[in-house]
Design a protein around this motif. Structure first.
Motif, PDB file in Angstrom:
ATOM      1  N   PHE A 551      -1.319   1.827  -8.394  1.00 35.90           N
ATOM      2  CA  PHE A 551      -0.374   1.897  -7.271  1.00 35.90           C
ATOM      3  C   PHE A 551      -0.067   3.335  -6.835  1.00 35.90           C
ATOM      4  O   PHE A 551       0.688   3.550  -5.900  1.00 35.90           O
ATOM      5  CB  PHE A 551       0.923   1.154  -7.628  1.00 35.90           C
ATOM      6  N   GLY A 596       3.291  -5.354  -5.922  1.00 35.94           N
ATOM      7  CA  GLY A 596       3.548  -4.622  -7.165  1.00 35.94           C
ATOM      8  C   GLY A 596       4.516  -5.338  -8.074  1.00 35.94           C
ATOM      9  O   GLY A 596       4.389  -5.298  -9.306  1.00 35.94           O
ATOM     10  N   ILE A 605       3.592  -2.279 -10.724  1.00 33.80           N
ATOM     11  CA  ILE A 605       3.847  -0.990 -10.066  1.00 33.80           C
ATOM     12  C   ILE A 605       4.846  -0.172 -10.888  1.00 33.80           C
ATOM     13  O   ILE A 605       5.754  -0.724 -11.517  1.00 33.80           O
ATOM     14  CB  ILE A 605       4.361  -1.228  -8.617  1.00 33.80           C
TER      15      ILE A 605
END
Length: 953
Positions: A551, A596, A605
């Motif tokens: 991410f 995420g 994430i």
């Protein structure tokens, strides 16, 4: 000269498990045995004498029963035997038996077999007794006219060594050899004869050379090499002779022998600095590099070319040969290619840069589809870096280079692609006129990028430099294309469920079960845990990165979208379009945040990335002028500042290099007159052959020798006390791979010490080469004993031991004096070295031994502590000065060194100044050391621990 320093001509390997035979059994074998038994017995006698046995009773036996034999093996062994056997009595007079031996060798010198004659002549080179040689002189002279070249060439060598040691035995040797040389046809005999004349009577050698100087190119290579050496010596001793011989050296550049060409080129460069001479020598070196298959030869000759370049007046000549130098790139070895590219880059000028770039572009294209060689990727990376440097130094070339290099952004080799990306970033910032071209090419290759790091960099460049409405919309199109259908979570779930069931059976129920009341997704589900691999292959690149849990690229994307959205708002006046673009950007960020937090990616994430994306969403929702300035102006300024600093550093390093290269003679420098120069002084006119020989032997004069404080007396280690019966001290001389201990032993008693022996043992990766031989010391006498210790790796070693002796006339046991330990310092083997950040990180990850040292010092300043560590460990700081300047309370620096054994040592210094403890508080922190071997890591840690504290002067 002590027994340990006696010249040793012969080394014979002996099996350790064999029992030494008795003198009686040897005598029986030598008298009555068959040829085979006599041969074995003679071998055993030789080994025993080499080990220090005297065996005087066997001498007459060998003369009577072995010397008359005609067997070739026996003859060869006898030569070794007479070489090592003691030939004199204790008072220095020649043994009577040697007269018989002398007569036997006179017969061997007249033997019809050329092998026996030749090998006997070789043996005579090692005899140091003139009484033995005198009766043999007529027979040796006669051998000069033997039909076989093996006998003649050994006769020349015998005459040379006898003339050198006992000139009175053959005073007319130079004249004799000169006449022999004129009539000789064999190359090896001529070479030996010429070699003797060079050292015995140089004028005669020059007279002979003058008579045949036009035929030199027809001689054999071994004679040509000796001629080159003579010309070199003569021309350096008497520069007025240069004109006479320089044409001969030019001719030898065309020799068929690579060795002769190499030596002739090296000699030509030292004799003449005319551009034609330098060009001829350089051309010769280049031909050697291309034609020689051995990579070591290529590297050595490349080094000579690099040395030529260091001279300011020669650099201009070499610049014209850049295209010839680039022919060396056809060699597959990476090290050769690296040196060649570096040399070409140093020689590039505005006159030849265009041709250089064309060649490099061809080489880059060649590597595109070649995968059979393991170093192809590294070579491509080198080519990219070289093109980068050319473009930075000659901006006009950038437009030609960029389109070729941009193709490599989609390359599977991340290192080469990263270099291209760095180059593109620098080019787009520096060359405004190239921005449209770079943006256009970047958009073309963007969809093909498959590496997350490169993707992230490309995104940043597009976001930073897209300034027109069309380019901004193209960026958004590419991002959407790379991301796939949004919202991502719903789309992925549809795909998952669609794979599991027929389309008509798909209902909203399974999807509803995945969502909680908060709008987030359940952590674990059967659907997310068994995703089909086929779909992963079909995923667009960016979505693939996100599904893998990377991410960080999403945070980079958020920043890019924010920049282009703010710029789009400034360019486009239509409110509807503005809102549409900003909304689309925010939708992409929101869907990534959503993804995420769900359980679909392999890794969730991170909080940092959430904060970054949330910040970008907030900026787009408010669109404040301050944020607009930060995103669109300050980022560009930071890059510009970084590139300016880097350019300054490069210029500074080039300036230092040029200053180092152009060493001008200072106004007050002393003038060196050759006639007044002391023998031990080295100067530019020093005999290079002699210097290279000294360098090979490891006895070159070090710079420290000029410093009176660096004398041997400062390196003396006391081994025993002044009140001990035997006083001992040692000078430890450290060469590259061995240590020589020069031990002074002083008898401080009124007794004669017999069998005084230095017994040594080692700890660490050290090995005692030989056992020092025993001595007899008179009352208050002294002697020097030398011992050699081999070093196998870089680690601290300890040498310890004792001195044992018998007192003459005493009935007691052997006496013993224990010696102090001698510590061998690791610093003698470590030298500062450089490596790139990428290489440092790679080694840091690979090396398995780590040693963490806690900082414990009395130094209060961070910079001072770092410099103290650098000076005491011989390491080099890789972190640039600019990064360490200023004061912020803490410091981190990377250090690197390499040992003479090729071992790498890495260190990371992390230190801070505890401000709360006051201004005089000492530095604290840690130093982490990493190395491939445990010994290196531990020894370096010990060295740092010992030298952390600064001693008051």
């Amino acid at each position: 000269m002590t027994a340990a320093e006696n010249v040793c001509y012969t080394l014979i390997n002996v099996p350790n498990d064999s029992e030494p035979p008795s003198e009686v059994s040897l005598k029986a074998d030598l008298e009555k045995g068959e040829i085979k038994a006599k041969t074995e017995a003679l071998k055993k006698v030789i080994i025993m004498i080499l080990n220090g046995e005297k065996l005087p009773g066997l001498l007459m036996t060998i003369i009577r029963f072995v010397l008359p034999l005609q067997d070739h093996t026996i003859k060869k062994l006898l030569l070794v035997f007479w070489e090592i056997v003691p030939k004199t009595t204790t008072d220095g007079k020649l043994l009577q038996e040697m007269i018989l031996v002398c007569d036997a060798y006179r017969k061997d010198l007249q033997h019809p077999n050329e092998f026996i004659r030749g090998s006997t002549l070789r043996f005579l080179c090692k005899l140091k007794e003139s009484e033995l040689l005198e009766p043999l002189m007529p027979a040796i002279r006669a051998c000069l006219e033997h039909r076989h070249s093996y006998v003649r060439r050994n006769a020349v060598l015998a005459i040379y060594t006898i003339y050198r040691n006992f000139e009175n035995l053959i005073p007319d040797a130079p004249e004799l050899i000169h006449d022999f040389l004129v009539n000789e046809k064999d190359a090896s005999c001529k070479r030996n004869a010429f070699m003797m004349l060079i050292h015995a009577d140089q004028d005669r050698a020059l007279d002979y050379l003058s008579t045949c100087i036009d035929q030199v190119h027809t001689f054999g290579d071994i004679l040509q090499l000796v001629i080159v050496e003579l010309i070199y010596k003569v021309c350096h001793a008497n520069p007025s002779e240069r004109a006479r011989f320089i044409r001969c050296i030019y001719n030898l550049l065309q020799s068929s022998s690579p060795a002769v060409k190499y030596e002739a080129a090296g000699t030509l460069v030292t004799l003449s600095s005319a551009p034609t001479a330098i060009k001829a020598a350089a051309q010769c070196y280049i031909d050697l590099i291309i034609k020689e298959s051995d990579n070591n030869v290529k590297l050595i000759v490349l080094d000579r070319l690099i040395e030529l370049k260091e001279h300011p007046t020669h650099e201009r000549v070499l610049q014209d040969l850049v295209m010839d130098i680039l022919r060396v790139l056809s060699t597959p070895d990476l090290e050769v290619r690296k040196k060649t590219l570096q040399l070409a880059l140093d020689l590039v000028s505005s006159r030849n840069v265009e041709e250089l770039v064309i060649v490099l572009k061809k080489e880059v294209i060649k590597t595109n589809n070649v995968t059979e060689h393991e170093d192809t990727d590294k070579f491509r990376q080198l080519l990219v870096r070289t093109l980068h440097s050319c473009s930075v130094r000659f901006p006009d070339m950038a437009a030609n280079v960029i389109p070729v290099l941009m193709e490599f952004l989609s390359d599977t080799n991340e290192a080469a692609a990263a270099d291209v990306l760095e180059f593109v970033r620098e080019a787009i910032q520096r060359f405004d006129n190239l921005r449209p071209l770079i943006i256009e090419k970047m958009l073309e290759v963007f969809h093909a990028i498959r590496t997350v790091k490169i993707y992230r960099g490309a995104l940043w460049i597009l976001g930073e430099y897209c300034s027109t409405k069309e380019d901004i919309q193209s960026v958004m199109t590419e991002v959407r294309r790379s991301l796939g259908e949004i919202p991502i979570v719903e789309n992925e779930i549809k795909k998952e469920t669609g794979e599991g069931k027929p389309e008509e059976e798909v209902s909203a129920a399974p999807a509803a079960k995945l969502v909680t009341e908060m709008g987030t997704y359940v952590t674990q589900s059967a659907l997310s845990s068994s995703r089909p691999s086929k779909k992963e292959e079909d995923r667009p690149p960016l979505r693939g990165f996100l599904m893998d849990g990377d991410f960080y690229v999403a945070a980079s994307l958020a920043t890019t979208l924010t920049k282009v959205a703010l710029r789009y708002v400034a360019i486009v006046q239509d409110k509807k379009r503005q809102n549409s673009f900003v909304a689309e950007s925010m939708l992409i960020m929101a869907t990534i945040l959503h993804l995420g937090k769900s359980s679909l990616p392999k890794k969730p994430i991170t909080d940092d990335d959430v904060d970054r994306i949330s910040l970008c969403l907030k900026v787009l929702s408010e669109c404040s002028p301050l944020m607009n300035d930060i995103f669109n102006k300050e980022c560009r300024k930071s890059l510009s500042h970084m590139l300016t600093v880097r350019l300054e550093e490069e210029k500074l390093s080039q300036k230092k290099e040029s200053e180092k290269r152009n060493v001008l003679v200072q106004a007050d420098d002393p003038i060196s007159f050759m006639q007044l120069t002391a023998k031990n002084e080295t100067s530019s006119k020093e005999d290079q052959f002699q210097l290279s020989l000294l360098a090979a032997m490891g006895t070159t004069l070090k710079k420290e020798a000029n410093d009176p404080m660096a004398s041997k007396l400062n390196k003396v280690t006391q081994l025993t006390g002044f009140s001990d019966p035997v006083y001992a001290e040692a000078y430890v001389h450290v060469n590259q791979y061995d240590i020589v201990l020069d031990v002074l032993v002083v008898n401080q008693t009124n007794d004669t010490l017999q069998n005084c022996t230095l017994e040594l043992a080692t700890l660490g990766d050290l090995k005692l080469v030989e056992k020092p031989s025993p001595l007899t010391l008179a009352p208050h006498d002294f002697a020097n004993i030398k011992a050699n210790v081999k070093v196998a790796s870089t680690e601290n070693g300890i040498i310890f031991g004792n001195i044992v002796y018998d007192v003459s006339g005493a009935a007691s046991d052997r006496n013993c004096v224990v010696l102090s330990d001698i510590h061998i310092d690791i610093m003698d083997y470590i030298q500062p070295a450089s490596c790139t950040d990428a290489e440092f990180r790679q080694m840091w990850a690979e090396f398995e031994w780590e040693n963490k040292v806690t900082v414990n010092t009395n130094i209060a300043d961070l910079n001072e502590y770092l410099h103290h560590i650098l000076s005491s460990t011989n390491m080099k700081c890789l972190t640039p000065e600019k990064a360490l300047s200023g004061f912020c309370g803490f410091m981190a620096a990377n250090l690197y060194a390499r040992s003479i054994f090729g071992e790498d040592a890495l260190a990371n210094v992390s230190i801070e100044k505890p401000i709360h403890l006051g201004p005089d508080a000492p530095v604290n922190g840690h130093i982490r050391i990493r190395a491939k071997s445990q010994g290196m890591a531990l020894s370096l840690g010990d060295k740092i621990n010992l030298s952390q504290k600064k001693t008051s002067a």
